[in-house]
Scaffold this active site. Structure first.
Site, PDB file in Angstrom:
ATOM      1  N   HIS A  77      72.797  39.055  51.934  1.00 10.91           N
ATOM      2  CA  HIS A  77      73.999  38.386  52.429  1.00 10.91           C
ATOM      3  C   HIS A  77      75.160  38.574  51.451  1.00 10.91           C
ATOM      4  CE1 HIS A  77      72.112  35.392  55.485  1.00 10.91           C
ATOM      5  NE2 HIS A  77      71.746  36.641  55.681  1.00 10.91           N
ATOM      6  N   GLU A  79      77.113  36.404  50.290  1.00  3.34           N
ATOM      7  CA  GLU A  79      77.074  35.362  49.256  1.00  3.34           C
ATOM      8  C   GLU A  79      76.016  35.684  48.201  1.00  3.34           C
ATOM      9  OE1 GLU A  79      76.780  35.126  52.534  1.00  3.34           O
ATOM     10  OE2 GLU A  79      77.398  33.185  53.307  1.00  3.34           O
ATOM     11  N   CYS A 103      74.767  30.231  55.243  1.00  4.20           N
ATOM     12  CA  CYS A 103      73.453  29.813  55.744  1.00  4.20           C
ATOM     13  C   CYS A 103      72.765  28.919  54.723  1.00  4.20           C
ATOM     14  CB  CYS A 103      72.594  31.020  56.102  1.00  4.20           C
ATOM     15  SG  CYS A 103      71.827  31.812  54.683  1.00  4.20           S
ATOM     16  N   CYS A 106      71.627  30.656  51.439  1.00  2.00           N
ATOM     17  CA  CYS A 106      72.735  30.904  50.500  1.00  2.00           C
ATOM     18  C   CYS A 106      73.272  29.586  49.946  1.00  2.00           C
ATOM     19  CB  CYS A 106      73.843  31.704  51.175  1.00  2.00           C
ATOM     20  SG  CYS A 106      73.356  33.420  51.474  1.00  2.00           S
TER      21      CYS A 106
HETATM   22  N1  LIG Z   1      76.564  33.509  55.743  1.00  2.00           N
HETATM   23  C1  LIG Z   1      76.165  34.695  56.167  1.00  2.00           C
HETATM   24  C2  LIG Z   1      75.631  34.838  57.457  1.00  2.00           C
HETATM   25  C3  LIG Z   1      75.255  36.103  57.865  1.00  2.00           C
HETATM   26  N2  LIG Z   1      75.384  37.159  57.028  1.00  2.00           N
HETATM   27  C4  LIG Z   1      75.055  38.501  57.495  1.00  2.00           C
HETATM   28  C5  LIG Z   1      73.618  38.766  57.844  1.00  2.00           C
HETATM   29  C6  LIG Z   1      73.761  39.845  58.882  1.00  2.00           C
HETATM   30  O1  LIG Z   1      73.983  41.090  58.233  1.00  2.00           O
HETATM   31  C7  LIG Z   1      75.048  39.481  59.626  1.00  2.00           C
HETATM   32  C8  LIG Z   1      74.824  38.673  60.890  1.00  2.00           C
HETATM   33  O2  LIG Z   1      74.191  39.488  61.814  1.00  2.00           O
HETATM   34  P1  LIG Z   1      73.885  38.973  63.294  1.00  2.00           P
HETATM   35  O3  LIG Z   1      75.202  38.540  63.895  1.00  2.00           O
HETATM   36  O4  LIG Z   1      73.257  40.152  63.982  1.00  2.00           O
HETATM   37  O5  LIG Z   1      72.926  37.803  63.184  1.00  2.00           O
HETATM   38  O6  LIG Z   1      75.793  38.707  58.700  1.00  2.00           O
HETATM   39  C9  LIG Z   1      75.909  37.002  55.745  1.00  2.00           C
HETATM   40  O7  LIG Z   1      76.035  37.971  54.992  1.00  2.00           O
HETATM   41  N3  LIG Z   1      76.293  35.759  55.338  1.00  2.00           N
END
Ligand SMILES: Nc1ccn([C@H]2C[C@H](O)[C@@H](COP(=O)(O)O)O2)c(=O)n1
Length: 179
Positions: A77, A79, A103, A106
């Site tokens: 991610h 983050e 999320c 993170c």
């Molecule tokens: N806080 C977040 C949430 C999601 N992602 C990334 C994970 C995946 O690479 C994409 C989301 O993919 P999808 O929309 O297919 O679930 O974003 C991220 O880097 N940081």
């Protein structure tokens, strides 16, 4: 959590959010691009940046990127990438995130790294998006751990992500266990 009506963002907050929105464009994930910037507030200095992608030397070919479970299993991610690079320097810093809500995984890493403030795309209410669901968990974790969480207001998000409604996935009928 202050999903709406929190403290107004400063000029520097907007600048760092703009930088996160720019860095987000470097992600190769066609479905979700996220940018993160970690800033030492008292120095007003950038400590680390990150965008979501596979780890260094792991090929980001389209087969892997288009198979969602495979993708999410290997994805670093935005983050996480920024926090890993910042290491101990993350202590006392502000984390800016544009593209998806932070999320829960993170969120716990941010708390444990010593991040004091998070300025991020907020989770929306009443969607089926797994990222929104996780974002609500994160907001509760931030509150419990004493981090300040500032939601990026809708009008700022619209400027940062033209043509995208807030940046989070609205329809995600198959919630996955990856973070
Ligand atoms: N806080 C977040 C949430 C999601 N992602 C990334 C994970 C995946 O690479 C994409 C989301 O993919 P999808 O929309 O297919 O679930 O974003 C991220 O880097 N940081």
């Amino acid at each position: 959590m202050n999903e709406e009506g929190g403290a107004p963002l400063s000029r520097w907050d907007r600048r760092y959010l703009g930088l996160a929105a720019h860095i987000r464009e470097w992600s190769k994930d066609p479905r979700g691009r996220v940018g993160a910037v970690i800033v030492a507030p008292e120095l007003n200095r950038i400590v680390a940046t990150g965008f979501n992608g596979f780890p260094t030397r792991i090929e980001d070919d389209m087969d892997r990127l288009s198979d969602k479970p495979t993708k999410l299993d290997m994805m670093v991610h935005a983050e996480q990438s920024a926090l890993l690079f910042a290491g101990r320097e993350a202590r006392g810093c502000t984390l800016y995130v544009v593209g998806k809500p932070v999320c829960n995984h993170c969120a716990v890493l941010s708390i444990q790294s010593g991040i004091r403030r998070v300025v991020a795309t907020p989770p929306r209410i009443g969607t089926r998006s797994e990222w929104d669901r996780r974002g609500h968990i994160s907001a509760r974790l931030f509150a419990e751990a004493g981090l300040r969480f500032d939601a990026v207001p809708d009008d700022v998000l619209r400027d940062l992500l033209p043509g995208e409604a807030g940046g989070a996935s609205t329809l995600d009928p198959t919630p996955t266990p990856a973070g």
